[in-house]
Design an enzyme around this catalytic site. Structure first.
Site, PDB file in Angstrom:
ATOM      1  CD  GLU A 106       3.192  -8.788  -7.001  1.00  0.00           C
ATOM      2  OE1 GLU A 106       4.344  -8.890  -6.547  1.00  0.00           O
ATOM      3  OE2 GLU A 106       2.320  -8.087  -6.449  1.00  0.00           O
ATOM      4  CG  ASN A 150      -1.439  -1.318   1.594  1.00  0.00           C
ATOM      5  OD1 ASN A 150      -2.223  -1.848   0.831  1.00  0.00           O
ATOM      6  ND2 ASN A 150      -1.006  -1.899   2.701  1.00  0.00           N
ATOM      7  CG  HIS A 199       8.508  -8.136  -3.150  1.00  0.00           C
ATOM      8  ND1 HIS A 199       8.756  -8.875  -4.286  1.00  0.00           N
ATOM      9  CD2 HIS A 199       7.188  -7.863  -3.176  1.00  0.00           C
ATOM     10  CE1 HIS A 199       7.632  -9.038  -4.960  1.00  0.00           C
ATOM     11  NE2 HIS A 199       6.654  -8.436  -4.304  1.00  0.00           N
ATOM     12  CD  GLU A 200       5.450  -6.382  -0.109  1.00  0.00           C
ATOM     13  OE1 GLU A 200       4.701  -5.725  -0.854  1.00  0.00           O
ATOM     14  OE2 GLU A 200       5.547  -7.630  -0.196  1.00  0.00           O
ATOM     15  CG  HIS A 223       5.377  -4.014  -5.123  1.00  0.00           C
ATOM     16  ND1 HIS A 223       5.225  -4.386  -6.440  1.00  0.00           N
ATOM     17  CD2 HIS A 223       5.128  -5.136  -4.395  1.00  0.00           C
ATOM     18  CE1 HIS A 223       4.919  -5.672  -6.499  1.00  0.00           C
ATOM     19  NE2 HIS A 223       4.862  -6.157  -5.280  1.00  0.00           N
TER      20      HIS A 223
HETATM   21  N1  B3K Z   1       0.922  -7.513  -3.796  1.00  0.00           N
HETATM   22  C1  B3K Z   1       0.776  -8.300  -2.603  1.00  0.00           C
HETATM   23  C2  B3K Z   1      -0.015  -9.536  -2.778  1.00  0.00           C
HETATM   24  C3  B3K Z   1      -1.476  -9.350  -2.678  1.00  0.00           C
HETATM   25  C4  B3K Z   1      -2.176 -10.687  -2.662  1.00  0.00           C
HETATM   26  C5  B3K Z   1      -3.646 -10.547  -2.764  1.00  0.00           C
HETATM   27  N2  B3K Z   1      -4.337 -11.803  -2.633  1.00  0.00           N
HETATM   28  C6  B3K Z   1       2.088  -8.642  -1.994  1.00  0.00           C
HETATM   29  C7  B3K Z   1       3.254  -8.602  -2.883  1.00  0.00           C
HETATM   30  O1  B3K Z   1       3.364  -9.302  -3.863  1.00  0.00           O
HETATM   31  O2  B3K Z   1       4.099  -7.795  -2.647  1.00  0.00           O
HETATM   32 ZN    ZN Z   2       4.744  -8.164  -4.864  1.00  0.00          ZN
END
Ligand code: B3K
Ligand code: ZN
Length: 876
Positions: free
Chosen positions: A323, A268, A300-301, A304
């Site tokens: 991803e 988020n 990773h997060e 994003h």
């Molecule tokens: N983007 C989220 C994964 C969401 C899963 C929803 N069922 C975590 C990640 O890949 O960083």
């Molecule tokens: Zn991810």
């Protein structure tokens, strides 16, 4: 429950309406939440005026709705299970919608829910529609403002995306905080957290001299376990600046840890929410692998923020766009901060144990799928791990600088947009002036290609010719495949163990010792010249493409490569191939009633590894580890998993017996009293020490029993303590130590997860009944995904001989829990249901038992579309 209508990629149409701004107000109480949403909406260009506005919404109670300040009556809109439609919507307008939710009843952990009394959200993929009526699709991007109102004592911390712009006190001991996110975003990146939390902060200064505040929020009592995650965030920020020129774009970066969470973490905007497993760690509670996992998930997060948030997906079929790319980025980060070789081998091993099985089974899908019933089922090994391999192939084909040019162009073109995998491929192609049309097949075709390589040496001409044939097996819905464009990295090694400089026919001079051959055809040949003697080929160096490789290596070749290959992955691969060939042959022999034993050459190769003082201990540890049963399982048919386990065990015991001296010597050398630090050389040493211990535990000697007990008792860290406990549990049950461990850690949920997993994966008789008893343990809860994964999923997916017990009790246990979980949390149930995916691989008796259980699940009344989709595909 959503309808069972497949959503198709080719049916994509742009949204009929767009949302510019969203102002949300959350009034939170112990029992419910009231959400007021003010949307500034306009009809999209070219859309006819009679097109209704259809907002998504699920499990909501609508309290009121106003359009441009005027309340709408029931005849102005239509409401059903999953939407709110306004047939007569003006060109633009302001909608104000009030909904009421019951977060404490929300066990799906999607939308707004409670964990230990605190509030959290999870919106990806389609959770925002469980909070308010909205255009819940990633190509609708809006600017969000969020005001949260709650009791000051119970919910002192109120967080949302973006910057905190105001706060104040209200009546009845309530307070409010207002957040503004300056970046437009899809609803799946919305987040809210409210509760009693404490935080650890640090900072990072960017090359442009902005200081970013980093805050990690956890429940009180956990602050001493946040330092590693904080350092990981700081490292990730510096790495992304150096490697890709990408800086963070808000003043504050927040991470919040929650113990009830469906997956690892969620990116988020500005407010990442993490499973506690990927935040909380200190040496006495977390293993080396846990520390490593925190580094990679935090990175990773964080990554994003650019690959996913600033540039997002047009629709969910493009999921791998964010991803696959972000996994590639986190793998590269981990390689740079640790050992590149260890990282690569671990990633490839995981890919082959999981994604290859997925790609060979009933759930096979391309990294850009064509249809789905439930998008949550598509957060798969294929989208993530194969997606990352596809991104890596661009980097291998284009080189580091070429890949960076492609990334730069991708951000320049698409910042602030919702785009497709084709847009990414186009940026790579345009930035480098290369044609990547054929490369598109990696996005459209499922299945793992098989490369069959033949070699021919012409001594007189001093030429060496590699002939490469590619073929991709059929997958559901895709009978015939077209050839892929892929990089095949090769080297040639002479008999002294030296890499030869490589010169292809037609080239004037010899080049590097590793060559990337571009494969595009079903059959292609490459002739190397000036090859003075018959070399041993080193093929698919660094695992340059996600394929199966067939080459008729002799045992001698493999031993030679294990000792001499300059490519660390290929050296490990030689050891792995040797072990796989041996175990497959022994499994076949055991089927004929023959005695199982490894040949002297195999034992000698292991002995050489143990006595080498030149090799990196971490690599030796990886090479000594026998291939896992799940990986071997894929290469066999009509499998008897119990026989397979017995064969692996018996080879392991033979190694332990015949190399007892060497194993013990290495163990003793590495088992020194240096205090624990999570640091490269120590981690490598511990991994080798503990694999030696794992072998030694196979020996029925009192001396070994005391070595194990001593390591358990004296360890100053969880890595060593857990390694000893695992060996004890598998050896003689380890009851005393299990009790001691539980008494010591009963209040630490993450440590108790380890305790559950050790017992769930124990190979000793009676595992299933112990697991059944443990579901009654006070520390277990069927509503908590970490607990389900550590006990039930661990048993079903990581304990093949017990899960596949011939009486079928393991299967019945799995099916009972899938059905039970489906009513609580469909995502977790559907994940667990994947334990039945490979039912056609087992022998006839087991096949029938598994099929019956699959049918029992499918016949369950009110089954979620999540579980329905997995089970239906499994049954075929
Ligand atoms: N983007 C989220 C994964 C969401 C899963 C929803 N069922 C975590 C990640 O890949 O960083
Ligand atoms: Zn991810």
């Amino acid at each position: 429950m959503s309808s069972r209508q497949a959503i198709r990629r080719l049916d994509y149409t742009p949204p009929s309406y767009l949302i510019d701004r969203v102002d949300l107000t959350f009034e939170l109480s112990d029992t419910h939440a009231k959400v007021t949403s003010r949307l500034i909406i306009k009809r999209n260009q070219g859309v006819s005026a009679d097109t209704p506005l259809v907002l998504d919404g699920e499990a909501l109670t609508l309290e009121s709705i106003k359009l441009d300040g005027v309340p709408l009556t029931a005849s102005d809109y239509q409401l059903d299970d999953c939407s709110l439609s306004i047939p007569q919507m003006p060109d633009d307008g302001i909608l104000e919608i009030v909904t009421r939710l019951l977060p404490s009843d929300n066990t799906s952990l999607m939308g707004l829910y409670q964990s230990n009394g605190n509030f959290f959200t999870q919106c990806e993929a389609e959770g925002f529609r469980k909070i308010t009526y909205y255009l819940d699709r990633p190509d609708v991007m809006a600017k969000f403002t969020t005001t949260i109102i709650a009791d000051k004592t119970k919910f002192p911390v109120l967080l949302s995306n973006g910057n905190r712009v105001g706060s104040g006190a209200l009546d009845k001991n309530r307070h409010w905080v207002k957040w503004v996110d300056p970046f437009k975003k899809p609803a799946y990146l919305f987040a809210l957290v409210a509760g009693k939390l404490v935080s650890l902060s640090g900072s990072h200064t960017t090359p442009s001299q902005r200081t970013i505040q980093i805050e990690i929020y956890v429940e009180p009592g956990n602050l001493d376990k946040c330092h590693h995650a904080l350092a990981a965030a700081q490292k990730a920020m510096a790495w992304d600046e150096a490697r890709f020129g990408l800086e963070y774009d808000l003043d504050t970066y927040m991470i919040v840890a929650v113990s009830d969470f469906n997956m690892g973490a969620m990116e988020n905007k500005g407010l990442n929410i993490f499973n506690t497993k990927f935040v909380l760690a200190k040496p006495d509670t977390a293993t080396d692998i846990d520390f490593d996992g925190i580094d990679s998930v935090v990175a990773h997060e964080y990554f994003h923020n650019w690959t996913g948030n600033r540039v997002t997906c047009r629709d969910w079929f493009q999921l791998s766009l964010k991803e696959g790319l972000t996994v590639y980025r986190d793998q590269e980060f981990s390689s740079d901060i640790g050992s590149r070789a260890v990282q690569r081998i671990s990633n490839v091993r995981a890919l082959r144990e999981t994604q290859f099985a997925e790609d060979a089974g009933p759930q096979a899908h391309p990294i850009r799928p064509d249809e789905y019933l439930e998008i949550n089922n598509f957060y798969t090994w294929t989208i993530y791990e194969k997606g990352s391999e596809v991104v890596r192939m661009y980097a291998t084909l284009l080189g580091t600088a070429g890949f960076r040019r492609g990334m730069d162009l991708y951000f320049k073109r698409h910042d602030g947009q919702a785009v497709t995998c084709d847009d990414f491929r186009r940026a790579m192609s345009d930035a480098n002036g290369v044609n990547l049309d054929q490369f598109e097949r990696w996005y459209s075709q499922a299945g793992t290609p098989i490369l069959s390589v033949n070699a021919d040496y012409d001594a007189a001409a001093q030429t060496y010719t590699l002939t490469v044939a590619q073929h991709c097996p059929a997958t559901p819905g895709q009978e015939h495949k077209l050839p892929f464009h892929l990089p095949l990295a090769v080297g040639l090694i002479d008999r002294r163990g030296q890499d030869l400089p490589l010169q292809l026919q037609g080239e004037a001079v010899a080049g590097n010792t590793t060559r990337v051959l571009e494969i595009r055809e079903a059959l292609q040949s490459f002739t190397f010249i000036n090859v003075p003697c018959l070399p041993v080929p080193s093929l698919l160096r660094d695992f340059s493409a996600p394929v199966h490789l067939n080459f008729a290596y002799s045992d001698d070749d493999l031993v030679f490569l294990m000792a001499n290959d300059s490519d660390a992955f290929a050296r490990w691969e030689a050891a792995n191939t040797f072990a796989v060939q041996l175990l497959k042959a022994q499994y076949a022999a055991a089927g004929q009633g023959e005695k199982v034993a490894a040949p002297a050459a195999f034992i000698a190769a292991y002995q050489k590894l143990l006595t080498s003082d030149k090799l990196d201990p971490a690599l030796v540890a990886l090479m000594l580890e026998l291939p896992r049963e799940n990986y071997l399982f894929e290469q066999l048919s009509d499998v008897d998993p119990v026989r397979l386990y017995d064969v692996c065990r018996s080879i392991k015991q033979q190694i332990a017996r015949e190399l007892r001296q060497e194993l013990l010597a290495v163990y003793q050398r590495l088992n020194d009293a240096t205090p624990y630090v999570y640091e490269g050389e120590q981690v490598a040493g511990r991994s080798l020490k503990n694999i030696c211990l794992d072998y030694l535990a196979e020996l029925d000697e009192p001396m070994i029993a005391s070595v194990l007990a001593r390591q358990y008792q004296r360890a100053d860290n969880m890595t060593d303590r857990l390694a000893a406990l695992k060996a004890l549990v598998n050896r003689d049950g380890g009851d005393a130590q299990l009790a001691d461990f539980a008494a010591h850690w009963s209040t630490d949920a993450l440590v108790m997860d380890k305790w559950f997993t050790l017992q769930a994966t124990s190979r000793r008789p009676g595992a299933l009944s112990r697991v059944q008893q443990l579901t009654e343990h006070p520390a277990f809860s069927i509503k908590n995904p970490n607990k389900v994964r550590s006990l039930i999923t661990a048993f079903c997916l990581a304990n093949p001989p017990h899960f596949h017990a011939a009486d079928g009790y393991g299967y019945a246990f799995a099916a009972d829990h899938i059905i039970q979980l489906d009513a609580i949390n469909p995502q977790i149930a559907a994940r667990l249901a994947s334990c039945f995916n490979r039912w056609t691989k087992v022998d006839a008796g087991r096949r029938e038992l598994m099929q019956q259980e699959l049918e029992r699940i499918r016949g369950t009344q009110g089954l979620s579309s999540d579980t329905f989709e997995i089970v239906t595909k499994a049954l075929g």
